[in-house]
Scaffold this motif. Structure first.
Motif, PDB file in Angstrom:
ATOM      1  N   ILE A  53      -4.203   6.170  -1.527  1.00 22.49           N
ATOM      2  CA  ILE A  53      -4.207   5.124  -2.555  1.00 22.49           C
ATOM      3  C   ILE A  53      -4.659   3.812  -1.931  1.00 22.49           C
ATOM      4  N   ALA A  54      -5.510   3.100  -2.650  1.00 25.80           N
ATOM      5  CA  ALA A  54      -5.932   1.766  -2.224  1.00 25.80           C
ATOM      6  C   ALA A  54      -5.731   0.802  -3.388  1.00 25.80           C
ATOM      7  N   PHE A  61      -4.374  -0.219   1.982  1.00 25.14           N
ATOM      8  CA  PHE A  61      -4.144   1.226   1.906  1.00 25.14           C
ATOM      9  C   PHE A  61      -2.651   1.463   1.724  1.00 25.14           C
ATOM     10  N   THR A  62      -2.277   2.086   0.606  1.00 27.55           N
ATOM     11  CA  THR A  62      -0.862   2.274   0.282  1.00 27.55           C
ATOM     12  C   THR A  62      -0.611   3.736  -0.094  1.00 27.55           C
ATOM     13  N   PRO A  63      -0.589   4.635   0.859  1.00 27.98           N
ATOM     14  CA  PRO A  63      -0.512   6.067   0.556  1.00 27.98           C
ATOM     15  C   PRO A  63       0.850   6.474  -0.001  1.00 27.98           C
ATOM     16  N   ARG A  81      -9.483   7.674   9.415  1.00 25.06           N
ATOM     17  CA  ARG A  81     -10.635   8.058   8.608  1.00 25.06           C
ATOM     18  C   ARG A  81     -10.269   8.087   7.118  1.00 25.06           C
ATOM     19  N   VAL A  82      -9.098   8.646   6.805  1.00 25.67           N
ATOM     20  CA  VAL A  82      -8.642   8.679   5.410  1.00 25.67           C
ATOM     21  C   VAL A  82      -8.471   7.264   4.874  1.00 25.67           C
ATOM     22  N   ARG A  83      -7.833   6.413   5.654  1.00 23.20           N
ATOM     23  CA  ARG A  83      -7.629   5.022   5.228  1.00 23.20           C
ATOM     24  C   ARG A  83      -8.956   4.312   4.982  1.00 23.20           C
ATOM     25  N   ASP A  84      -9.863   4.416   5.931  1.00 27.44           N
ATOM     26  CA  ASP A  84     -11.122   3.673   5.822  1.00 27.44           C
ATOM     27  C   ASP A  84     -11.978   4.182   4.663  1.00 27.44           C
ATOM     28  N   LEU A  85     -11.998   5.504   4.465  1.00 32.62           N
ATOM     29  CA  LEU A  85     -12.780   6.047   3.346  1.00 32.62           C
ATOM     30  C   LEU A  85     -12.183   5.623   2.007  1.00 32.62           C
ATOM     31  N   THR A  86     -10.863   5.642   1.902  1.00 24.67           N
ATOM     32  CA  THR A  86     -10.216   5.253   0.647  1.00 24.67           C
ATOM     33  C   THR A  86     -10.540   3.803   0.305  1.00 24.67           C
ATOM     34  N   LEU A  87     -10.444   2.932   1.290  1.00 23.37           N
ATOM     35  CA  LEU A  87     -10.756   1.519   1.058  1.00 23.37           C
ATOM     36  C   LEU A  87     -12.237   1.340   0.721  1.00 23.37           C
ATOM     37  N   ALA A 105      -8.178  -2.071 -10.386  1.00 21.07           N
ATOM     38  CA  ALA A 105      -7.027  -2.664  -9.709  1.00 21.07           C
ATOM     39  C   ALA A 105      -6.588  -1.813  -8.535  1.00 21.07           C
ATOM     40  N   ASP A 106      -6.529  -0.504  -8.741  1.00 27.67           N
ATOM     41  CA  ASP A 106      -6.135   0.399  -7.665  1.00 27.67           C
ATOM     42  C   ASP A 106      -6.685   1.779  -7.977  1.00 27.67           C
ATOM     43  N   THR A 107      -6.676   2.641  -6.983  1.00 24.10           N
ATOM     44  CA  THR A 107      -7.194   3.987  -7.204  1.00 24.10           C
ATOM     45  C   THR A 107      -6.531   4.960  -6.252  1.00 24.10           C
ATOM     46  N   LYS A 108      -6.461   6.200  -6.697  1.00 23.58           N
ATOM     47  CA  LYS A 108      -5.951   7.298  -5.873  1.00 23.58           C
ATOM     48  C   LYS A 108      -7.071   8.305  -5.691  1.00 23.58           C
ATOM     49  N   VAL A 109      -7.317   8.723  -4.466  1.00 16.97           N
ATOM     50  CA  VAL A 109      -8.328   9.746  -4.198  1.00 16.97           C
ATOM     51  C   VAL A 109      -7.688  10.845  -3.360  1.00 16.97           C
ATOM     52  N   GLU A 110      -8.328  12.003  -3.391  1.00 15.57           N
ATOM     53  CA  GLU A 110      -7.829  13.137  -2.621  1.00 15.57           C
ATOM     54  C   GLU A 110      -8.942  13.687  -1.747  1.00 15.57           C
TER      55      GLU A 110
END
Length: 764
Positions: A555-556, A594-596, A625-631, A649-654
């Motif tokens: 989540i970012a 980044f707020t997982p 890598r997960v953090r940087d890609l999400t952002l 505003a925010d998004t969740k990716v998998e």
């Protein structure tokens, strides 16, 4: 005005015939021409195949030509148009550098990417190892294209991996060869010719051609076995297609070519697939298509010579809108035996006079030659190429045009001749469909799911999505490398699946994710293999690679709201990330954070995680890598969305990984922290930047300190937590049914988000 047409096929015969009907054209010449063209124009056989620029220029001077029109691609790539212009003669046809749009599919992909033109995702390969990796990435059906000119026969589309590799090997056997591997595009194909003077672009009527040799689109690819125009099914299923192509594809491409110092003058042939994601470019050509030209020009009412001259001289803007005869046109190609591999030549051809007497019909020559045998009658013809004749018929509708074209074809006599019998058949019967929302009457369940799907086994039902594994028809074995991912109309909120589905939600999520996957492809690969899915779930499902999913919700946040706001008010942090004082609901953060969270099972609650907890689970390299890609995904999303009036505003990716690439069985448990981070290729999966996975706000109404106007499902969240619902979130009881007005408003917000972002109307 004297016009010289370069070429010798049925396309050039159609051009000559149309120019001959223009009162402003005093004489038409053709080089080299053919026996049919010779009946209405002076042929210049010494020009040969038209690639000798000096011979063409000499002919223009000797005959005082006012305009040269180049038909085939080879003279364009050879620079004939450049030589003609240097000699001071207007030429309709792009320069050699601009013709690279057709001569190199890799170059065309580069231009499309720069111009943000929607097209198939592609891999440019120079070796067989790269090809094998690309084919594994795209999955079947495999699309393999020779990078260079191949006379319309350089493309193979097949489910057979070995056939795909064999074609790629043949392509790569040439010196300095490149091969293009593309994702398969679902949906019917359309050809649209766009005339341009390098600035202004005008579209001709669309057509559809038939590339395979046999009925039902079986057999090898050919240069084209027939075509028809207009396309009556477009009116209902893609009414704004021409406008969309001009705005999204043709004009941006022409502008990009001009920006590169390669102004494109001539006809930009846009080959399209009308997919469930909207129109996608299959290919560009730098000249009129054959056999579509034969059908399109048969309907053109505007004098052709003046239009082509205006394009060649930079005056296309002065040409009035093109006009068309109301009749439908159908073209049937008569091919020689052995075509397309080894066509037989020298076969006598008879019956042309009788065929041409069919009402509304004319014949256009391609692979014909005078019979030179000692006992041949005057004017007798033999085959001299693969495609011998185009039979073109006009009718009040496609049914009548088909009847006339096939009546004429039946009167032609040539031993072993081949032709298709299904040209325009589906269109005449109203059976052409653009993939989109599932057809009315599909099997559904009351919760918004889709029930059982023949040939598939359901292996998972989530809050919104369902997963099915395909079953091999011959063996009954369940495939372990591919899944059918279906987006239902179910909707979830506060970790509950609501009892009230939202109509069309699954289709919006699927289409919007596909749209975003295209725009994020340079950041991270995605899991989609194909959109060619069972009709029961068309428009709301995709086939995907079977991955092992990371045990983290990535989540970012770019703005402070929701659960993050509650934590901030309590602790001054979000997922352990400290934030500055004084922030309010809706505040823009200085930088996205980044707020997982944990990935909870159905019915359980996601729990915030700190970054250190993610590191302990995934290891430091993979966690980063997960953090940087999400952002990066959130930043890219906002760069695009803000231009369209939306704030994300925010998004969740998998993310997932291919276990096979890591040497693991598909069902193996993964010790994430123990993986070699250098071997891990993260793949973007599930959905991305949709109203379900993100908060969308209207940018024009953004006002920190108060609730924002949302495009997403916030409207139903607000109702559930408001007094009208009577629901206590802490009670443990499931939420109540949604009122119809809330369901309708939620659906409207989903559709509005899709249309605002993509610029495309949402058609069910």
């Amino acid at each position: 005005m004297k016009v010289l047409v370069i070429g010798a096929g049925a396309r050039e015969h159609a051009l000559v015939r149309c120019l001959d009907l223009d009162a402003a054209v005093t004489e038409v010449l053709a080089g080299p021409g053919n026996p049919g063209i010779a009946e209405i124009a002076q042929c210049l056989p010494h020009i040969g195949d038209g690639t000798d620029a000096a011979a063409v220029v000499e002919a223009t001077r000797r005959h005082a030509v006012d305009l040269v029109v180049i038909g085939p691609e080879a003279p364009l790539v050879a620079g004939v148009a450049d030589a003609v212009r240097e000699a001071g003669v207007p030429c309709f046809g792009p320069s050699a550098s601009a013709a690279l749009l057709e001569a190199s599919k890799a170059f065309a992909k580069e231009v499309m990417a720069a111009a943000d033109v929607p097209t198939a995702r592609a891999h440019i390969c120079t070796g067989l190892d790269e090809v094998a990796e690309a084919l594994d990435s795209t999955g079947a059906p495999y699309v393999v294209k020779d990078d260079g000119l191949a006379g319309g026969k350089g493309v193979v589309v097949t489910d057979d991996l070995y056939a795909a590799l064999a074609h790629a090997r043949r392509c790569l056997d040439k010196p300095r060869a490149t091969v293009v591997i593309e994702e398969f595009l679902d949906g019917p194909e359309v050809s649209l010719f766009c005339l341009t003077d390098g600035h202004v672009v005008r579209a001709l009527a669309p057509a559809q051609d038939f590339k395979r040799l046999g009925d039902g689109d079986v057999g090898p690819n050919t240069g084209g076995m027939g075509a028809y125009s207009p396309l009556p099914w477009l009116e209902d299923q893609a009414p704004d297609l021409i406008g969309t192509v001009l705005e999204r594809i043709a004009r941006p491409t022409v502008e990009e070519m001009r920006r590169r110092g390669m102004p494109f003058v001539g006809v930009l042939y846009v080959g399209l697939a009308l997919t469930s994601r909207g129109p996608r470019v299959v290919e560009f050509n730098a000249r009129f298509g054959d056999p579509e030209t034969q059908a399109v020009l048969a309907r053109l009412r505007t004098p052709l010579g003046s239009v082509l001259y205006a394009a060649a001289t930079g005056a296309l803007e002065e040409v009035p809108p093109l006009t068309w005869h109301p009749e439908a046109a159908v073209t049937v190609v008569l091919a020689a035996p052995g075509y397309p591999d080894k066509p037989l030549t020298g076969i006598p051809l008879r019956g042309l006079d009788r065929a041409a007497r069919i009402a509304g019909t004319h014949l256009l020559h391609a692979g014909t030659a005078a019979d030179s045998s000692p006992d041949a009658a005057s004017g007798a013809l033999v085959s001299s190429g693969g495609r011998v004749l185009s039979v073109v018929s006009l009718g009040t509708d496609l049914t009548q045009a088909r009847e006339r074209a096939y009546a004429a074809t039946d009167l032609l006599e040539m031993d072993g001749a081949q032709h298709r019998t299904d040209i325009a058949l589906a269109a005449a019967g109203g059976e052409v469909a653009v993939p989109g929302e599932t057809p009315p009457g599909r099997a559904t369940d009351p919760s918004g799911g889709v029930g059982e799907i023949p040939g598939h086994v359901r292996i998972y039902s989530g809050k919104v999505r369902e997963l099915y594994a395909p079953v091999e028809e011959r063996t009954g074995a369940v495939r372990d490398d591919r899944l059918l991912l279906v987006a239902s109309d179910r909707v979830s909120a506060y970790d509950h699946v609501l009892s009230s589905p939202v109509p069309d939600k699954g289709s919006v999520l699927t289409r919007l994710s596909l749209w975003w996957f295209d725009r994020l492809a340079d950041l991270v690969p995605h899991h989609v293999q194909s959109t060619d899915v069972p009709a029961q779930v068309a428009g709301r499902a995709v086939y995907v690679h079977r991955l092992r999913m990371l045990p983290v919700e990535a989540i970012a946040r770019a703005y402070l709201t929701g659960g993050g706001l509650r934590e901030y008010r309590r602790d001054g942090t979000v997922s352990g990330v400290p934030l500055s004082e004084g922030l309010v609901d809706g505040s823009r953060l200085p930088e996205p954070i980044f707020t997982p969270s944990t990935k909870a099972a159905l019915g359980e609650h996601d729990q915030p995680m700190t970054y250190d907890e993610v590191v302990s689970l995934l290891g430091p390299t993979l966690a980063a890598r997960v953090r940087d890609l999400t952002l990066a995904i959130l930043r890219r999303g906002n760069e695009i969305a803000e231009q369209r009036g939306i704030l994300i505003a925010d998004t969740k990716v998998e993310f997932g990984v291919d276990p096979v690439a890591l040497g693991l069985p598909h069902d193996a448990e993964v010790d994430w922290a123990a993986l070699d981070p250098g071997r891990v290729q993260l793949v973007l999966a599930d959905e991305v930047l949709t109203p379900d996975s993100s908060r969308f706000w209207r940018a024009a109404q953004w006002a920190p300190g108060s609730p924002q106007t949302s495009y997403d499902k916030q409207v139903l969240r607000d109702w559930l937590t408001g007094p009208e619902s009577g629901w206590d979130q802490a009670s443990g009881e499931p939420p109540p049914d949604l009122p119809e007005v809330v369901v309708a408003l939620t659906r409207g917000r989903y559709v509005e988000a899709y249309e605002a972002l993509t610029g495309q109307a949402f058609d069910r």
